[in-house]
Design an enzyme around this catalytic site. Structure first.
Site, short mmCIF file in Angstrom:
data_model
loop_
_atom_site.label_atom_id
_atom_site.label_comp_id
_atom_site.label_asym_id
_atom_site.label_seq_id
_atom_site.Cartn_x
_atom_site.Cartn_y
_atom_site.Cartn_z
N GLU A 1 -11.08 0.92 -3.74
CA GLU A 1 -10.41 1.31 -2.48
C GLU A 1 -9.14 2.08 -2.81
OE1 GLU A 1 -9.97 -2.52 -0.66
OE2 GLU A 1 -8.46 -3.19 -2.09
N ASP B 1 0.83 -1.21 0.00
CA ASP B 1 0.00 0.00 0.00
C ASP B 1 0.86 1.26 0.00
OD1 ASP B 1 -2.29 -1.69 0.30
OD2 ASP B 1 -1.97 -1.72 2.46
C1 6LW Z 1 -5.84 -2.13 1.91
C2 6LW Z 1 -6.50 -2.15 0.62
C3 6LW Z 1 -5.69 -3.15 -0.01
O1 6LW Z 1 -6.46 -1.42 2.89
O2 6LW Z 1 -5.41 -4.10 0.90
O3 6LW Z 1 -4.46 -3.74 -1.83
C4 6LW Z 1 -5.80 -3.60 2.14
N1 6LW Z 1 -5.26 -3.01 -1.19
O4 6LW Z 1 -6.48 -0.98 -0.09
C5 6LW Z 1 -4.84 -4.03 3.18
O5 6LW Z 1 -3.53 -3.66 2.83
#
Ligand code: 6LW
Length: 518
Positions: free
Chosen positions: A174, A14
């Site tokens: 996300e 991340d």
């Molecule tokens: C994070 C989300 C993700 O919050 O995995 O790959 C989760 N993306 O954005 C945990 O790292």
């Protein structure tokens, strides 16, 4: 120029990046490990040195009893009017927060909690002084990106949280990040889940509130359709622009050890990003991301190379280090590449007791507990690596145990441990995988002589050795990397560490820790 990916190998997922003049700073997630949010510095984007952590005090980072992969998730780092801000989620306690500092090498503030749910919080500072806070937004059967305006001084919400984008059609939109370019607002996101379908997508609009138009070239980055020997699960990006106006994107991806298995965690990678004439971005010219990257760009900072610290990030470079704990340890802090598990009890650690040694005192918690046992570890950053340490430990009762572990979660670890068996000192390999625990390879080492413990790793296997004579160690056992892989665990997002540990009241001194990639 050529450079290699991952630019930060090992469990550093991340990634989020910002620039201050010629200096770049990058943060990554840290989950149940302490301190929280590793912080890196670079001049050229390809070589990164860890300069510390953002969350170093319990008042900033509560991790008590948190489950594996609870704790600190998905940060964003931004610079605004000379002040650095990081937003992140404490998944186990309190939700979304912001911390700030005016000195990137100094301490960060206590958290300012933001009254907005979801994960992956991000900050956008608009030219008119308004500050927007975005994160995921849960809908009954899906997820979207929600946003509010906040007062950056107090963290108070100035508007309701509104859904601004539902993503391009993949599951779990996300990791939102907003940028302004050519008078337009761009929202970058991750979609598809963090596994093999991961991707980076983007949309744009003329207001920070949207409406946003999907990029016709989405996803702008994914490896979901590439062959399995290439990097997989690339996604969760953040864009930065150099002083010369060139854009780059950092993101994470995985290296599999074999078919659909990985145990090193999600690693930070880098690719050039260009803006097409129609104003949409293209990552790496539309080509896949490779371990050896070639671009006709110059490195930022006139190719200025950095002196690599103890955590040199270039996978091809020899980063072997023999660790002198009392020298590397200053002001009650571990060197930046090292971590504790959850909030450590300082009484279990002493770095000054004997020159060059760290002293660990076991407590009632073991590596199997969602607690803070006596443990310090550093990430496994290479498939092929030799790790060794010298231990001075004399167990007195059967529960006493100290040694060298390959640790992924409290339910997945292989421990080369000095313990007591049949009234004698023994070394054995304890393997913990889910609800199964086994012990193999018991060898007796009576007396008090110091013992060398060593692990030899390749893609498929860890081999464990012990003995009193450094050049002549006995083989204790082996463990498959397969069973320490993320794919064997429910909802975890971390990677393997090599750690030193003590359990159950034993005192152990460790020195001459070596991490030697092959
Ligand atoms: C994070 C989300 C993700 O919050 O995995 O790959 C989760 N993306 O954005 C945990 O790292």
């Amino acid at each position: 120029m050529r450079y290699s990916n991952p630019v930060i190998p090992g469990f550093y997922p991340d990634p989020s990046i910002c620039r201050n003049g010629d200096d770049y700073y990058l943060v990554t997630s840290s989950f149940e490990f302490f301190p929280g949010l590793p912080l890196f510095h670079s001049k050229n984007l390809t070589e990164w040195e860890q300069i510390g952590h953002v969350l170093t005090r319990k008042s900033q980072i509560m991790l008590e009893h948190c489950q594996a992969s609870g704790g600190i998730w998905a940060p964003t780092i931004r610079l605004y009017k000379g002040r650095f801000y990081v937003s992140a989620t404490n998944y186990s306690y309190g939700g979304n927060f912001i911390v700030w500092t005016d000195d990137i090498y100094g301490e960060w503030s206590d958290p300012v909690w933001i009254d907005q749910g979801g994960i992956d919080p991000s900050l956008f500072f608009d030219d008119d002084g308004k500050v927007y806070f975005s994160s995921t937004y849960d809908l009954p059967d899906s997820q979207a990106i929600g946003q509010c305006e906040i007062d950056i001084a107090t963290g108070r919400r100035l508007t309701d949280t509104r859904i601004v984008w539902e993503g391009s059609g993949g599951k779990y939109p996300e990791g939102p990040h907003m940028y302004k370019r050519g008078g337009r607002y761009y929202m970058l996101a991750a979609e598809g889940g963090t596994e093999y379908g991961h991707m980076v997508t983007i949309c744009r609009g003329t207001s920070p509130w949207g409406p946003f138009e999907n990029c016709p070239y989405n996803p702008i980055l994914t490896h979901r359709d590439t062959k399995l020997h290439h990097f997989q699960a690339v996604g969760h990006g953040d864009i930065t622009e150099t002083g010369e106006g060139e854009s780059w994107i950092v993101f994470h991806g995985i290296r599999t050890s074999q078919y659909m298995l990985h145990h090193l965690g999600r690693e930070t990678m880098l690719a050039p990003l260009d803006w097409r004439e129609d104003g949409w971005p293209v990552v790496n010219g539309g080509n896949i991301i490779l371990p050896e990257m070639e671009t006709d760009r110059k490195l930022p900072g006139d190719g200025q190379h950095m002196k690599c610290g103890s955590i040199c990030s270039d996978v091809r470079k020899d980063v072997s280090d023999i660790m002198d704990f009392s020298k590397s340890f200053s002001g009650n802090r571990l060197p930046p590449a090292w971590s504790y598990l959850r909030n450590p009890d300082p009484a279990l650690y002493d770095f000054c007791d004997r020159p060059g040694c760290v002293k660990l005192t076991g407590c009632s918690y073991s590596l199997n507990d969602c607690e803070s046992p006596a443990f310090i570890g550093r990430r496994q950053q290479h498939f092929r690596v030799e790790v060794q340490v010298r231990a001075d430990a004399v167990p007195e009762v059967p529960g006493h145990a100290a040694g060298l572990t390959v640790f992924h979660t409290n339910e997945h670890h292989y421990d080369l441990m000095i313990t007591e068996r049949n009234g004698e000192r023994a070394v054995l390999l304890r393997k913990v995988v889910g609800d199964m625990q086994t012990e193999v390879g018991c060898r007796y080492f009576p007396g008090k002589e110091r013992l060398y413990l060593s692990i030899d790793a390749d893609k498929l296997e860890y081999r464990f050795f012990a003995g009193t004579c450094e050049g002549n160690l006995e083989r204790i056992g082996t463990g498959r990397t397969q069973l320490l892989s993320t794919e064997c665990m429910p909802m975890t997002f971390t990677g393997c560490f090599f750690g030193l540990f003590a359990e159950s009241g034993i005192t152990a001194w460790f020195d001459r820790f070596q991490y030697h990639p092959l």
